[in-house]
Design a protein around this motif. Structure first.
Motif, mmCIF file in Angstrom:
data_model
loop_
_atom_site.group_PDB
_atom_site.id
_atom_site.type_symbol
_atom_site.label_atom_id
_atom_site.label_comp_id
_atom_site.label_asym_id
_atom_site.label_seq_id
_atom_site.Cartn_x
_atom_site.Cartn_y
_atom_site.Cartn_z
ATOM 1 N N ASP A 104 0.814 -1.213 0.000
ATOM 2 C CA ASP A 104 0.000 0.000 0.000
ATOM 3 C C ASP A 104 0.852 1.270 0.000
ATOM 4 O OD1 ASP A 104 -2.321 -1.481 0.038
ATOM 5 O OD2 ASP A 104 -2.463 -1.509 2.229
ATOM 6 N N ASP A 105 2.140 1.128 0.277
ATOM 7 C CA ASP A 105 3.039 2.292 0.322
ATOM 8 C C ASP A 105 3.776 2.497 -0.997
ATOM 9 O OD1 ASP A 105 2.475 2.696 3.125
ATOM 10 O OD2 ASP A 105 3.834 1.027 3.555
ATOM 11 N N TRP A 106 3.343 1.844 -2.062
ATOM 12 C CA TRP A 106 4.130 1.852 -3.297
ATOM 13 C C TRP A 106 4.254 3.238 -3.922
ATOM 14 C CZ3 TRP A 106 1.172 -0.584 -8.052
ATOM 15 C CH2 TRP A 106 -0.127 -0.088 -8.103
ATOM 16 N N ARG A 107 3.346 4.171 -3.618
ATOM 17 C CA ARG A 107 3.431 5.505 -4.230
ATOM 18 C C ARG A 107 4.663 6.282 -3.765
ATOM 19 N NH1 ARG A 107 1.917 9.077 -0.419
ATOM 20 N NH2 ARG A 107 0.864 8.227 1.410
ATOM 21 N N VAL A 108 5.222 5.934 -2.583
ATOM 22 C CA VAL A 108 6.397 6.655 -2.070
ATOM 23 C C VAL A 108 7.692 5.882 -2.300
ATOM 24 C CG1 VAL A 108 5.107 7.927 -0.310
ATOM 25 C CG2 VAL A 108 6.076 5.680 0.243
ATOM 26 N N ALA A 109 7.601 4.751 -2.980
ATOM 27 C CA ALA A 109 8.783 3.900 -3.138
ATOM 28 C C ALA A 109 9.922 4.625 -3.855
ATOM 29 C CB ALA A 109 8.405 2.617 -3.886
ATOM 30 N N SER A 110 9.612 5.342 -4.936
ATOM 31 C CA SER A 110 10.665 6.040 -5.694
ATOM 32 C C SER A 110 11.349 7.101 -4.850
ATOM 33 C CB SER A 110 10.071 6.687 -6.951
ATOM 34 O OG SER A 110 9.604 5.705 -7.837
ATOM 35 N N GLU A 111 10.561 7.883 -4.095
ATOM 36 C CA GLU A 111 11.139 8.934 -3.245
ATOM 37 C C GLU A 111 11.989 8.328 -2.131
ATOM 38 O OE1 GLU A 111 7.987 12.551 -3.199
ATOM 39 O OE2 GLU A 111 7.220 10.644 -2.437
ATOM 40 N N LEU A 112 11.520 7.200 -1.573
ATOM 41 C CA LEU A 112 12.278 6.535 -0.518
ATOM 42 C C LEU A 112 13.612 6.007 -1.060
ATOM 43 C CD1 LEU A 112 12.506 5.503 2.360
ATOM 44 C CD2 LEU A 112 11.132 3.508 1.717
ATOM 45 N N ILE A 113 13.597 5.501 -2.270
ATOM 46 C CA ILE A 113 14.843 5.021 -2.894
ATOM 47 C C ILE A 113 15.846 6.175 -3.020
ATOM 48 C CG2 ILE A 113 15.827 4.184 -5.074
ATOM 49 C CD1 ILE A 113 13.276 2.457 -5.367
ATOM 50 N N GLU A 114 15.360 7.353 -3.419
ATOM 51 C CA GLU A 114 16.242 8.522 -3.557
ATOM 52 C C GLU A 114 16.876 8.893 -2.215
ATOM 53 O OE1 GLU A 114 14.184 11.769 -5.333
ATOM 54 O OE2 GLU A 114 13.662 10.661 -7.154
ATOM 55 N N ILE A 115 16.067 8.860 -1.139
ATOM 56 C CA ILE A 115 16.584 9.178 0.203
ATOM 57 C C ILE A 115 17.673 8.178 0.593
ATOM 58 C CG2 ILE A 115 15.987 9.310 2.656
ATOM 59 C CD1 ILE A 115 14.856 11.621 1.137
ATOM 60 N N LEU A 116 17.419 6.899 0.363
ATOM 61 C CA LEU A 116 18.386 5.862 0.715
ATOM 62 C C LEU A 116 19.673 6.009 -0.092
ATOM 63 C CD1 LEU A 116 15.959 2.791 0.925
ATOM 64 C CD2 LEU A 116 16.974 4.024 2.846
ATOM 65 N N GLU A 117 19.541 6.297 -1.364
ATOM 66 C CA GLU A 117 20.728 6.419 -2.216
ATOM 67 C C GLU A 117 21.574 7.624 -1.825
ATOM 68 O OE1 GLU A 117 19.167 4.247 -6.335
ATOM 69 O OE2 GLU A 117 19.035 6.438 -6.142
ATOM 70 N N ARG A 118 20.914 8.746 -1.480
ATOM 71 C CA ARG A 118 21.675 9.935 -1.070
ATOM 72 C C ARG A 118 22.486 9.665 0.193
ATOM 73 N NH1 ARG A 118 16.691 13.433 -1.758
ATOM 74 N NH2 ARG A 118 16.666 13.897 -3.972
ATOM 75 N N ALA A 119 21.967 8.807 1.068
ATOM 76 C CA ALA A 119 22.661 8.497 2.320
ATOM 77 C C ALA A 119 23.534 7.251 2.202
ATOM 78 C CB ALA A 119 21.639 8.316 3.444
#
Length: 514
Positions: free
Chosen positions: A462-477
């Motif tokens: 159900d959280d799939w709409r934020v998956a791309s943004e979460l990936i960006e946060i993880l990659e930046r860190a």
């Protein structure tokens, strides 16, 4: 102009409709029609300017520049300045003044470089045991003490509160008009939540300077008690917008005397819909004040707020204006089903060390109570924090968590900002937050003040709409990105493409012109 055009267009449409219904110009004689009144905007602007001049006439002058640059700071070469900024989380500065740009002050590397003339402040700093200024403090202090407006963008837990409090104390005690002669408070700090307001008050009391009196006013607190303290006279008001607006509208507080204004966590205040209250409050704050705005993120709403309420500000941001989580936190994301979440959390809690301290974030108040009850039935000491609890219970929950009486706090996003507990070792996101900004703030509850921490986040389909943004946060860190999360983001992207395609098919085709 827009209003005049809209009114004219409205009348033209009505005239066409009357004609189509068979009404002619013979029925309503042109000479009998009243000419539309035109708004005289020039006159209105002139009257407003006169009213403002009368409103603010006779106010005492303000002093803003109290900065004495130390010889050590002044002698820094451009290369040394750039190296310092790069080594301190890549501090970036810019002058937002239109036209000719001002010189950006060199950062201060030691507390003595900026507070050597203020022994009381230095004594408080030594008592607390700080070794050197944080990145946001090192660059913000020289700017604020020169009297300039400032926008400070930095991650949570990086010392933004002291970045504006210390210069605020100096500003208050150095005005031409003494504090006894002033007709109201001189400093106002607006905060989005009670918890953050109380946290700022605690910092204010910890670093008290020359007998400065402060009060924290917020909804849910003792209104009569807050009014009594304000009417007896205070120097600093720390407030949530709702309660302050209430006291202001009922003439319990005079804001004309405010010369130093802080909008703390401005992005959160906009998220909570406080902009109308802020506008009402600032009508009564003198326009030549000094204003400081802090935020952990820099969305469009905050930019609009800064443009409206700050004059020729400088901006200091630590790291990047892109949304990013604190780099001292190890982030772990688990893709899981909703049914498996409770069992996973139980295993996680069972694996903790006795000295670990955890915030479990949930999406709903009812869920917070349910999980806290489950822990209680297992004999695990726990507290819960959410908006439906009485203020005294919320304060008790925070105190129990801070003192270590309980080591697990189950909370809604009420605790994602303003909760400054240095020894939190884990953040556990049982439910993913409503937006990616709130995720960043949740993660920032650990890894504070130079410590390290860990964040565990459960993500369902159900959280799939934020998956791309979460990936960006993880990659930046530089964090590990699960393959399941990448697949989830791709599925959502394909879903959006199919959705747009289906819209185009359903949309009626325009007929070609004859």
């Amino acid at each position: 102009m827009l209003i005049d055009n809209a009114v004219t267009g409205f009348r033209q449409r009505n005239t066409r409709q009357d004609t189509e219904k068979g009404k002619t110009s013979d029925i309503i004689k042109p000479e009998n029609k009243q000419k539309p009144s035109v708004i005289n905007w020039a006159s209105l602007r002139e009257n407003k300017a006169k009213h403002d001049a009368m409103k603010w006439a006779g106010l005492p002058p303000i002093e803003k520049n109290f900065y004495r640059e130390s010889s050590r700071t002044a002698s820094m070469s451009q290369e040394e300045v750039e190296l310092w900024r790069k080594e301190n989380n890549n501090i970036m500065c810019d002058d937002l003044k239109e036209g000719e740009k001002r010189c950006i002050p060199n950062p201060v590397c030691r507390f003595e470089d900026v507070f050597d003339d203020y022994p009381d402040i230095m004594a408080n700093i030594r008592k607390v045991g700080f070794q050197k200024p944080t990145p946001i403090q090192s660059q913000a202090w020289p700017i604020i003490l020169q009297g300039m407006d400032l926008i400070g963008i930095a991650q949570t837990g990086t010392g933004k509160t002291l970045a504006y409090l210390m210069p605020g104390f100096i500003h208050l005690t150095s005005q031409p008009l003494s504090r006894d002669q002033r007709e109201g408070p001189g400093m106002l700090v607006l905060a989005p939540t009670r918890e953050l307001a109380l946290q700022v008050e605690a910092e204010c009391l910890k670093y008290t300077f020359e007998g400065i009196k402060s009060v924290c006013i917020y909804g849910g607190g003792n209104r009569r008690g807050q009014i009594d303290v304000i009417t007896k006279g205070v120097d600093v008001v720390i407030a949530t917008p709702g309660r302050l607006n209430d006291l202001q509208m009922n003439n319990f507080i005079n804001l004309r005397s405010i010369t130093y204004l802080v909008l703390d966590e401005a992005d959160r205040m906009l998220d909570m819909g406080f902009e109308p209250q802020i506008m009402k409050i600032l009508i009564d704050v003198r326009p030549d004040r000094q204003t400081v705005m802090t935020s952990a993120t820099w969305p469009d709403g905050v930019r609009r707020l800064a443009k409206s309420y700050l004059k020729n500000p400088m901006i200091v941001y630590v790291g990047t204006l892109d949304l990013t989580a604190v780099n001292t936190v190890e982030q772990r994301v688990i893709v899981i089903t909703e049914e498996e979440k409770k069992a996973f959390m139980q295993d996680f809690i069972g694996s903790l060390n006795p000295k670990d301290k955890v915030i479990v974030f949930v999406g709903k108040k009812m869920r917070a109570d349910d999980l806290a009850s489950d822990f209680g039935l297992q004999g695990i000491p726990v507290q819960s924090l959410h908006g439906d609890r009485e203020q005294c219970d919320r304060e008790q929950a925070l105190d129990d968590f801070k003192t270590g009486k309980v080591r697990i706090l189950v909370a809604t996003d009420l605790a994602s900002r303003g909760l400054d507990v240095h020894d939190i070792t884990y953040v556990f996101n049982f439910d993913f937050p409503r937006n990616i900004e709130e995720y960043v703030h949740r993660v920032g509850r650990t890894g504070r003040a130079g410590r390290t921490g860990k964040a565990v986040t459960l993500v369902t389909k159900d959280d799939w709409r934020v998956a791309s943004e979460l990936i960006e946060i993880l990659e930046r860190a530089n964090q590990v990105v699960p393959t399941e999360l990448i697949a989830m983001a791709e599925r959502y992207k394909q879903f959006q493409i199919r959705k747009e395609f289906a819209k185009d098919i359903r949309r009626p085709q325009r007929k070609p012109p004859k």
